[in-house]
Design a protein around this motif. Structure first.
Motif, PDB file in Angstrom:
ATOM      1  N   SER A   1     -21.576  51.272   0.560  1.00 25.13           N
ATOM      2  CA  SER A   1     -20.126  51.326   0.337  1.00 25.13           C
ATOM      3  C   SER A   1     -19.331  50.410   1.271  1.00 25.13           C
ATOM      4  O   SER A   1     -18.155  50.151   1.016  1.00 25.13           O
ATOM      5  CB  SER A   1     -19.631  52.769   0.491  1.00 25.13           C
ATOM      6  OG  SER A   1     -20.151  53.334   1.667  1.00 25.13           O
ATOM      7  N   GLU A   2     -19.943  49.940   2.329  1.00 25.19           N
ATOM      8  CA  GLU A   2     -19.214  49.072   3.267  1.00 25.19           C
ATOM      9  C   GLU A   2     -20.220  48.230   4.049  1.00 25.19           C
ATOM     10  O   GLU A   2     -21.399  48.586   4.132  1.00 25.19           O
ATOM     11  CB  GLU A   2     -18.365  49.921   4.226  1.00 25.19           C
ATOM     12  CG  GLU A   2     -19.173  50.915   5.038  1.00 25.19           C
ATOM     13  CD  GLU A   2     -18.308  51.991   5.703  1.00 25.19           C
ATOM     14  OE1 GLU A   2     -17.398  52.526   5.045  1.00 25.19           O
ATOM     15  OE2 GLU A   2     -18.560  52.281   6.881  1.00 25.19           O
ATOM     16  N   PRO A   3     -19.765  47.125   4.626  1.00 27.07           N
ATOM     17  CA  PRO A   3     -20.700  46.277   5.371  1.00 27.07           C
ATOM     18  C   PRO A   3     -21.114  46.923   6.699  1.00 27.07           C
ATOM     19  O   PRO A   3     -20.439  47.820   7.196  1.00 27.07           O
ATOM     20  CB  PRO A   3     -19.901  44.990   5.608  1.00 27.07           C
ATOM     21  CG  PRO A   3     -18.480  45.382   5.477  1.00 27.07           C
ATOM     22  CD  PRO A   3     -18.419  46.571   4.574  1.00 27.07           C
ATOM     23  N   PRO A   4     -22.221  46.460   7.282  1.00 29.07           N
ATOM     24  CA  PRO A   4     -22.718  47.067   8.520  1.00 29.07           C
ATOM     25  C   PRO A   4     -21.891  46.678   9.746  1.00 29.07           C
ATOM     26  O   PRO A   4     -21.679  45.495  10.013  1.00 29.07           O
ATOM     27  CB  PRO A   4     -24.153  46.522   8.636  1.00 29.07           C
ATOM     28  CG  PRO A   4     -24.175  45.289   7.799  1.00 29.07           C
ATOM     29  CD  PRO A   4     -23.117  45.401   6.764  1.00 29.07           C
ATOM     30  N   ALA A   5     -21.438  47.709  10.479  1.00 25.91           N
ATOM     31  CA  ALA A   5     -20.521  47.456  11.602  1.00 25.91           C
ATOM     32  C   ALA A   5     -21.236  46.902  12.829  1.00 25.91           C
ATOM     33  O   ALA A   5     -20.676  46.094  13.572  1.00 25.91           O
ATOM     34  CB  ALA A   5     -19.809  48.753  11.966  1.00 25.91           C
ATOM     35  N   GLY A   6     -22.478  47.346  13.046  1.00 21.31           N
ATOM     36  CA  GLY A   6     -23.179  46.967  14.284  1.00 21.31           C
ATOM     37  C   GLY A   6     -23.381  45.468  14.388  1.00 21.31           C
ATOM     38  O   GLY A   6     -23.030  44.846  15.403  1.00 21.31           O
ATOM     39  N   ILE A   7     -23.934  44.854  13.325  1.00 22.07           N
ATOM     40  CA  ILE A   7     -24.198  43.418  13.436  1.00 22.07           C
ATOM     41  C   ILE A   7     -22.888  42.609  13.337  1.00 22.07           C
ATOM     42  O   ILE A   7     -22.821  41.486  13.814  1.00 22.07           O
ATOM     43  CB  ILE A   7     -25.274  42.918  12.435  1.00 22.07           C
ATOM     44  CG1 ILE A   7     -24.907  43.194  10.978  1.00 22.07           C
ATOM     45  CG2 ILE A   7     -26.616  43.531  12.755  1.00 22.07           C
ATOM     46  CD1 ILE A   7     -25.910  42.581   9.976  1.00 22.07           C
ATOM     47  N   ALA A   8     -21.837  43.225  12.746  1.00 22.13           N
ATOM     48  CA  ALA A   8     -20.536  42.532  12.713  1.00 22.13           C
ATOM     49  C   ALA A   8     -19.991  42.401  14.139  1.00 22.13           C
ATOM     50  O   ALA A   8     -19.417  41.376  14.515  1.00 22.13           O
ATOM     51  CB  ALA A   8     -19.560  43.288  11.829  1.00 22.13           C
ATOM     52  N   ARG A   9     -20.186  43.443  14.957  1.00 24.88           N
ATOM     53  CA  ARG A   9     -19.681  43.361  16.337  1.00 24.88           C
ATOM     54  C   ARG A   9     -20.532  42.377  17.155  1.00 24.88           C
ATOM     55  O   ARG A   9     -20.012  41.597  17.959  1.00 24.88           O
ATOM     56  CB  ARG A   9     -19.640  44.737  17.013  1.00 24.88           C
ATOM     57  CG  ARG A   9     -18.811  44.711  18.296  1.00 24.88           C
ATOM     58  CD  ARG A   9     -18.565  46.073  18.877  1.00 24.88           C
ATOM     59  NE  ARG A   9     -17.521  46.858  18.254  1.00 24.88           N
ATOM     60  CZ  ARG A   9     -16.214  46.699  18.437  1.00 24.88           C
ATOM     61  NH1 ARG A   9     -15.771  45.746  19.234  1.00 24.88           N
ATOM     62  NH2 ARG A   9     -15.347  47.478  17.837  1.00 24.88           N
ATOM     63  N   LEU A  10     -21.852  42.400  16.907  1.00 20.79           N
ATOM     64  CA  LEU A  10     -22.708  41.437  17.619  1.00 20.79           C
ATOM     65  C   LEU A  10     -22.316  40.009  17.236  1.00 20.79           C
ATOM     66  O   LEU A  10     -22.340  39.100  18.074  1.00 20.79           O
ATOM     67  CB  LEU A  10     -24.185  41.685  17.280  1.00 20.79           C
ATOM     68  CG  LEU A  10     -24.779  42.993  17.797  1.00 20.79           C
ATOM     69  CD1 LEU A  10     -26.220  43.143  17.346  1.00 20.79           C
ATOM     70  CD2 LEU A  10     -24.701  43.071  19.330  1.00 20.79           C
ATOM     71  N   SER A  11     -21.949  39.840  15.973  1.00 25.35           N
ATOM     72  CA  SER A  11     -21.510  38.521  15.521  1.00 25.35           C
ATOM     73  C   SER A  11     -20.265  38.080  16.300  1.00 25.35           C
ATOM     74  O   SER A  11     -20.141  36.915  16.701  1.00 25.35           O
ATOM     75  CB  SER A  11     -21.222  38.566  14.021  1.00 25.35           C
ATOM     76  OG  SER A  11     -20.677  37.346  13.595  1.00 25.35           O
ATOM     77  N   GLY A  12     -19.356  39.036  16.525  1.00 21.88           N
ATOM     78  CA  GLY A  12     -18.155  38.729  17.318  1.00 21.88           C
ATOM     79  C   GLY A  12     -18.531  38.246  18.712  1.00 21.88           C
ATOM     80  O   GLY A  12     -17.958  37.284  19.238  1.00 21.88           O
ATOM     81  N   MET A  13     -19.522  38.913  19.309  1.00 19.75           N
ATOM     82  CA  MET A  13     -19.972  38.517  20.659  1.00 19.75           C
ATOM     83  C   MET A  13     -20.587  37.109  20.622  1.00 19.75           C
ATOM     84  O   MET A  13     -20.244  36.243  21.433  1.00 19.75           O
ATOM     85  CB  MET A  13     -20.989  39.548  21.174  1.00 19.75           C
ATOM     86  CG  MET A  13     -21.534  39.282  22.559  1.00 19.75           C
ATOM     87  SD  MET A  13     -22.905  38.132  22.600  1.00 19.75           S
ATOM     88  CE  MET A  13     -24.235  39.161  21.991  1.00 19.75           C
ATOM     89  N   LEU A  14     -21.492  36.876  19.657  1.00 15.42           N
ATOM     90  CA  LEU A  14     -22.184  35.580  19.598  1.00 15.42           C
ATOM     91  C   LEU A  14     -21.181  34.451  19.353  1.00 15.42           C
ATOM     92  O   LEU A  14     -21.287  33.381  19.954  1.00 15.42           O
ATOM     93  CB  LEU A  14     -23.246  35.603  18.492  1.00 15.42           C
ATOM     94  CG  LEU A  14     -24.424  36.562  18.753  1.00 15.42           C
ATOM     95  CD1 LEU A  14     -25.303  36.697  17.516  1.00 15.42           C
ATOM     96  CD2 LEU A  14     -25.264  36.104  19.939  1.00 15.42           C
ATOM     97  N   GLN A  15     -20.211  34.735  18.496  1.00 18.46           N
ATOM     98  CA  GLN A  15     -19.184  33.722  18.218  1.00 18.46           C
ATOM     99  C   GLN A  15     -18.411  33.362  19.476  1.00 18.46           C
ATOM    100  O   GLN A  15     -18.147  32.203  19.748  1.00 18.46           O
ATOM    101  CB  GLN A  15     -18.196  34.295  17.212  1.00 18.46           C
ATOM    102  CG  GLN A  15     -18.271  33.648  15.862  1.00 18.46           C
ATOM    103  CD  GLN A  15     -17.355  34.364  14.908  1.00 18.46           C
ATOM    104  OE1 GLN A  15     -16.166  34.515  15.180  1.00 18.46           O
ATOM    105  NE2 GLN A  15     -17.913  34.824  13.814  1.00 18.46           N
ATOM    106  N   SER A  16     -18.061  34.400  20.235  1.00 20.64           N
ATOM    107  CA  SER A  16     -17.208  34.098  21.391  1.00 20.64           C
ATOM    108  C   SER A  16     -17.973  33.309  22.455  1.00 20.64           C
ATOM    109  O   SER A  16     -17.354  32.666  23.300  1.00 20.64           O
ATOM    110  CB  SER A  16     -16.581  35.363  21.964  1.00 20.64           C
ATOM    111  OG  SER A  16     -17.545  36.095  22.606  1.00 20.64           O
ATOM    112  N   TYR A  17     -19.299  33.319  22.402  1.00 25.94           N
ATOM    113  CA  TYR A  17     -20.070  32.484  23.332  1.00 25.94           C
ATOM    114  C   TYR A  17     -20.647  31.240  22.642  1.00 25.94           C
ATOM    115  O   TYR A  17     -21.527  30.563  23.192  1.00 25.94           O
ATOM    116  CB  TYR A  17     -21.182  33.305  23.997  1.00 25.94           C
ATOM    117  CG  TYR A  17     -20.617  34.295  24.991  1.00 25.94           C
ATOM    118  CD1 TYR A  17     -19.979  33.842  26.153  1.00 25.94           C
ATOM    119  CD2 TYR A  17     -20.684  35.653  24.769  1.00 25.94           C
ATOM    120  CE1 TYR A  17     -19.428  34.736  27.059  1.00 25.94           C
ATOM    121  CE2 TYR A  17     -20.138  36.557  25.673  1.00 25.94           C
ATOM    122  CZ  TYR A  17     -19.509  36.088  26.807  1.00 25.94           C
ATOM    123  OH  TYR A  17     -18.960  36.975  27.702  1.00 25.94           O
TER     124      TYR A  17
END
Ligand code: SF4
Length: 509
Positions: free
Chosen positions: A12-28
């Motif tokens: 019903s919705e996308p996975p939150a855990g890897i979305a937050r990790l993506s935010g971290m990887l992007q910022s570095y």
């Protein structure tokens, strides 16, 4: 790096855990990709042709004939506008999945089983990894992963394993990677992995397969593994890489966690207490900023708070602008909800439903469990929420060590008395966390032979065992007309994930 969410979990919705990790990887500035193999894998199975020589009854023929239409209606408002239509759509899709599942395998919309492998046995998970081609998603994930790895030169794959229903597929995927791309480093994290590591220290069993296990929030451990040094503590999740229109929801449901762990952490039945998980909230100002950014960017139709319990201070900090879109999540019943003005404030901020663990209608049981709620306050909160126009999704728990048949009858009476303020009910039978330090005097016995099982059975001191409880729930509790009416409201399979859509279908959130 590739971050992957394996099948099967509610789509019903996308996975939150890897979305937050993506935010971290992007910022570095780390090059990475996200793959929701759950929604993609499920749509792959649903798109498979049916074997020619399979004889179908008229229901199944109809279900296959309407499959594309049914999927589209789960992805739009069509299914949610009428409860009978919604239930039929879910039943039809589930029916087609049954026929599309290879022999010995059962694929559901939110569950997965394979006769030869148990997800609670490490030997079976190792076997699933050694024979990935036996997994029904193999044609999908082998092709998809090969494409990513060869085209994008991936050297690390992170697998986010949160539910038991994902375990067999997660290990099949890891096994495929190990066989075909032995140089790739495999990292595994997520809620289920965290529980295994905390309670069983069993990660060594998978040494041949998994290079690193991550327990708890993954940002910092992943930074350490990747050799990233940086002081930034919070990272806004990024959902833009997911196929947002393909999830089974009418519009994008944005999942968001403002904390990990639980600020209360005292309930004796709860894994948060048993596992000793730390409470790590994102500061309110940061959470509000992230929510504002995400809602402006992704235009969700619903915000789903994933917190174990939303903190009263965060809910107080909400305003009509933030979240400013319909939202729901878990909260504890505190004195704030006993204040009608606070409930009205919540409604103005967009709150459409609160999930509330009431567990029992017997104060003695609640006190024994360390629940920290008072039934008079619960009663007031339910009335206030209902009057403010906020739906309630109530969780009850039967069979805890302090509960007797009489206590369960009190829970029934409490539910009946408050039925007009309750929109949805979840009834659960107590599972004792295997490593619980509460109830040490009780005799325990294993649920299954699985070495990865997180729960244990026990001898109830009052003889109030699972069989008696099931009998009480089926023959007594659920049959009362006031309770039966509430239970009928519950969306099958998707339960609370779709409850708000069903409740407010007429006004379209
Ligand atoms: S409030 Fe909920 S999450 Fe927190 S300890 Fe109690 S049951 Fe667990």
């Amino acid at each position: 790096m590739l971050l992957l969410f394996p099948p099967i979990a509610k789509p019903s919705e996308p996975p939150a855990g890897i979305a937050r990790l993506s935010g971290m990887l992007q910022s570095y500035g780390v090059r990475h990709y996200l793959l929701d193999a759950n929604i993609e894998g499920l749509l792959y199975i649903l798109g498979k042709p049916l074997g020619k020589d399979i004889l179908l009854d008229s229901w199944t023929k109809g279900a296959f004939h309407n499959l594309k239409k049914n999927i589209a209606s789960m992805q739009s408002w069509f299914a949610y506008q009428n409860q009978d239509r919604y239930i039929k759509t879910i039943k039809d899709i589930t029916r087609t999945l049954k026929f599309l599942s290879p022999q010995g395998t059962q694929i559901g919309l939110a569950d997965y089983s394979q006769e030869i492998f148990s997800p609670t046995k490490s030997s079976d998970l190792n076997a699933a990894a050694q024979e990935p081609e036996k997994n029904p998603f193999y044609p999908y994930f082998s092709q998809r992963l090969r494409g990513y790895i060869e085209k994008e030169r991936i050297s690390i794959v992170g697998i986010s394993l949160n539910y038991l229903s994902q375990a067999i597929c997660a290990f099949a995927i890891a096994g495929f990677l190990k066989k075909e791309f032995p140089c790739i480093k495999i990292i595994m994290g997520g809620g289920l992995v965290s529980s295994w590591i905390k309670t069983l220290q069993s990660n060594r069993i998978f040494d041949w397969l998994i290079d690193s296990f991550i327990s708890g929030p993954g940002e910092k451990p992943l930074m350490d593994i990747l050799g990233i040094t940086g002081k930034k503590a919070f990272f806004t999740p990024d959902y833009s890489a997911f196929p947002l229109s393909e999830y089974f929801s009418p519009g994008f449901t944005l999942p968001y966690s403002a904390s990990s762990g639980c600020y209360w952490k005292k309930c004796a039945f709860c894994p948060e207490k048993a596992e000793g998980n730390a409470y790590c909230p994102i500061p309110n100002t940061q959470a509000l900023k992230e929510i504002q950014e995400l809602t402006a960017k992704q235009k969700p139709s619903l915000l789903h708070f994933l917190d174990n319990a939303l903190s009263p201070s965060l809910m107080t900090a909400f305003s009509e602008e933030i979240p400013g879109i319909p939202w729901y999540g878990f909260a504890r019943i505190t004195k704030d909800l006993g204040d009608f003005d606070f409930c009205k404030h919540l409604k103005k901020t967009g709150c459409i439903m609160l999930k509330l663990g009431i567990e029992s209608g017997d104060q003695r049981v609640l006190d024994n469990l360390g629940k920290g709620i008072d039934l008079k306050m619960v009663s007031l909160a339910l009335q206030n929420l209902s009057q403010a126009g906020i739906a309630t999704y109530i969780y009850l728990l039967f069979g805890t060590p302090a509960e007797t048949k009489e206590s369960a009858c009190q829970t029934k009476e409490f539910t009946i008395q408050h039925s007009q303020y309750i929109d949805f009910l979840n009834l659960a039978i107590f599972n004792m966390p295997g490593d619980s330090q509460d109830f040490l005097s009780l005799e325990r016995k294993p649920f299954s032979a699985g070495d990865l099982s997180l729960y244990t059975d026990f001898i109830h001191p009052d003889g109030w065992d699972r069989k008696s409880i099931r009998f009480f729930l089926d023959r007594d509790f659920k049959r009362h007309p006031a309770i039966a009416r509430i239970i009928q409201n519950d969306p099958p399979i998707f339960t609370s994930n779709h409850a708000a859509f069903m409740k407010f279908q007429a006004v379209k959130l």
